[in-house]
Write a protein that holds these residues in place. Structure first.
Motif, mmCIF file in Angstrom:
data_model
loop_
_atom_site.group_PDB
_atom_site.id
_atom_site.type_symbol
_atom_site.label_atom_id
_atom_site.label_comp_id
_atom_site.label_asym_id
_atom_site.label_seq_id
_atom_site.Cartn_x
_atom_site.Cartn_y
_atom_site.Cartn_z
ATOM 1 N N ARG A 80 0.833 -1.196 0.000
ATOM 2 C CA ARG A 80 0.000 0.000 0.000
ATOM 3 C C ARG A 80 0.873 1.253 0.000
ATOM 4 O O ARG A 80 2.042 1.217 0.397
ATOM 5 N N ALA A 81 0.286 2.348 -0.457
ATOM 6 C CA ALA A 81 0.970 3.630 -0.415
ATOM 7 C C ALA A 81 0.998 4.144 1.029
ATOM 8 O O ALA A 81 0.299 3.622 1.898
ATOM 9 N N THR A 82 1.791 5.172 1.272
ATOM 10 C CA THR A 82 1.934 5.693 2.635
ATOM 11 C C THR A 82 1.696 7.203 2.673
ATOM 12 O O THR A 82 2.595 7.983 2.995
ATOM 13 N N PRO A 83 0.474 7.646 2.373
ATOM 14 C CA PRO A 83 0.205 9.087 2.435
ATOM 15 C C PRO A 83 0.325 9.640 3.845
ATOM 16 O O PRO A 83 0.524 10.843 4.021
ATOM 17 N N GLU A 84 0.227 8.780 4.851
ATOM 18 C CA GLU A 84 0.313 9.244 6.235
ATOM 19 C C GLU A 84 1.702 9.745 6.616
ATOM 20 O O GLU A 84 1.861 10.431 7.634
ATOM 21 N N ILE A 85 2.737 9.405 5.825
ATOM 22 C CA ILE A 85 4.079 9.942 6.088
ATOM 23 C C ILE A 85 4.571 10.801 4.931
ATOM 24 O O ILE A 85 5.769 11.018 4.779
ATOM 25 N N ALA A 86 3.645 11.291 4.112
ATOM 26 C CA ALA A 86 4.026 12.135 2.977
ATOM 27 C C ALA A 86 4.758 13.375 3.455
ATOM 28 O O ALA A 86 4.424 13.967 4.484
ATOM 29 N N ARG A 87 5.787 13.781 2.690
ATOM 30 C CA ARG A 87 6.541 14.981 3.060
ATOM 31 C C ARG A 87 5.735 16.245 2.819
ATOM 32 O O ARG A 87 5.871 17.222 3.557
ATOM 33 N N GLN A 88 4.893 16.226 1.798
ATOM 34 C CA GLN A 88 4.068 17.400 1.519
ATOM 35 C C GLN A 88 3.056 17.609 2.647
ATOM 36 O O GLN A 88 2.263 16.742 2.966
ATOM 37 N N GLY A 89 3.103 18.759 3.244
ATOM 38 C CA GLY A 89 2.200 19.082 4.340
ATOM 39 C C GLY A 89 2.632 18.539 5.681
ATOM 40 O O GLY A 89 1.932 18.739 6.684
ATOM 41 N N ALA A 90 3.790 17.857 5.744
ATOM 42 C CA ALA A 90 4.231 17.248 6.998
ATOM 43 C C ALA A 90 4.469 18.304 8.077
ATOM 44 O O ALA A 90 4.070 18.129 9.234
ATOM 45 N N SER A 209 -2.562 11.313 9.472
ATOM 46 C CA SER A 209 -1.185 11.803 9.335
ATOM 47 C C SER A 209 -0.373 11.396 10.559
ATOM 48 O O SER A 209 -0.741 11.725 11.698
ATOM 49 N N ILE A 210 0.710 10.669 10.333
ATOM 50 C CA ILE A 210 1.633 10.348 11.421
ATOM 51 C C ILE A 210 2.231 11.620 11.988
ATOM 52 O O ILE A 210 2.482 11.733 13.199
ATOM 53 N N TRP A 211 2.457 12.608 11.135
ATOM 54 C CA TRP A 211 3.100 13.841 11.589
ATOM 55 C C TRP A 211 2.211 14.600 12.559
ATOM 56 O O TRP A 211 2.707 15.252 13.487
ATOM 57 N N PHE A 212 0.903 14.558 12.359
ATOM 58 C CA PHE A 212 -0.009 15.219 13.287
ATOM 59 C C PHE A 212 0.061 14.574 14.667
ATOM 60 O O PHE A 212 0.244 15.263 15.682
#
Length: 292
Positions: A80-90, A209-212
């Motif tokens: 699967r893709a990982t949008p939850e760790i995407a750099r954009q918006g991190a 989002s993991i970053w949140f």
């Protein structure tokens, strides 16, 4: 001319029957939600164990390695893709989560102080060295723990049994994982499960989002440390020292703020609000029938 079944018999067993074909049976097992979750937890957990309490920037470097391990597990095993760790918006998500976490701790500490549970005094430690140490230690811990609990465990359980089960199970496990901390007990584990485990799980469902959630987790722990309040029973060097007064139910006792009834109540209120926002964004995911 041979029939298809005869041709297969003459050619021998297929690769997957011999254990081949993308790893054979073992490959199929590690690609199930349980399989890739256990693999990811072991990988990220090992990185955390080796770097979490290291000197200088080692915890943050370990967190970066943990993100890479997470990416590999999700792409190679979970498929699967990982949008939850995407750099954009991190950065935006981390700051947003950080503001929520900082506000949560400051309001809880203020209320406990107003009710007579805390008194603070300046510790006299070096300002920059204490802030640097707290930032490195807590950033590494926040990222690796959120990758494990919300990124891996919650999403694996969510894929298998739906969001509600995932929230409850990961929340309880988050509380139980703190039982080994100094001063921990049944109440502190339950408090951590409610105010942190469940709240962070719902926060992840809301923002995806993991970053949140890492930002929220980071400022929560860092603020406690800098205020001199024990962080889940541990008392790393802070800018202040805190004296506790009265009931441990108010102050949290030797375990720290997380064992106080005040953040538990605040956490429940915040969780309800984020659950409403998560529902507006699509709501919890239902149970999915997944083989394996």
């Amino acid at each position: 001319m041979s029939t298809p079944s005869a041709a297969h018999d003459e050619a021998g067993p297929r690769p997957e029957e011999n254990g081949g074909g993308r790893g054979g049976r073992l490959g199929r097992i590690v690609r199930t939600p349980l399989g890739w979750a256990l693999t990811g937890l072991v990988g990220v957990g090992l990185v955390s164990a080796l770097t979490a309490t290291g000197p200088g920037p080692l915890p943050v470097l370990g967190a970066a390695v943990a993100v890479a391990v997470y990416w590999l597990v999700m792409h190679r095993l979970a498929g699967r893709a990982t949008p939850e760790i995407a750099r954009q918006g991190a950065g935006r998500e981390a700051l947003y989560g950080g503001a929520v976490g900082l506000g949560f701790v400051l309001v809880a500490a203020l209320l406990i102080t107003m009710f007579g549970g805390y008194s603070f005094s300046w510790a006299g430690n070096g300002f920059f060295s204490v802030v640097w140490s707290a930032a490195m230690l807590q950033a590494g811990a926040a990222v690796t723990e959120e990758l494990m609990f919300r990124g891996i465990a919650l999403q694996a359980l969510e894929q298998r049994w739906g969001s509600r089960v995932a929230i409850v199970v990961t929340g309880l496990f988050f509380g139980v994982s703190h039982l080994a901390a100094p001063g921990a007990g049944a109440w502190s584990a339950l408090a951590i499960a409610l105010e942190a485990g469940v709240m962070l799980g719902v926060a992840f469902l809301w923002r995806r989002s993991i970053w949140f959630v890492a930002g929220l987790h980071f400022t929560w722990n860092a603020a406690e440390q800098l205020l001199g309040i024990p962080v889940s029973g541990h008392t790393p060097e802070g800018l202040f020292t805190v004296d506790t007064h009265g009931s441990a139910l108010l102050s949290g006792g030797t375990f720290g703020l997380e064992a106080s009834i005040v953040p538990v109540l605040l956490g429940v209120l915040l969780t309800v609000r984020m659950a409403v926002l998560a529902r507006r964004n699509g709501g919890p995911r239902p149970r999915r029938l997944v083989k394996g």
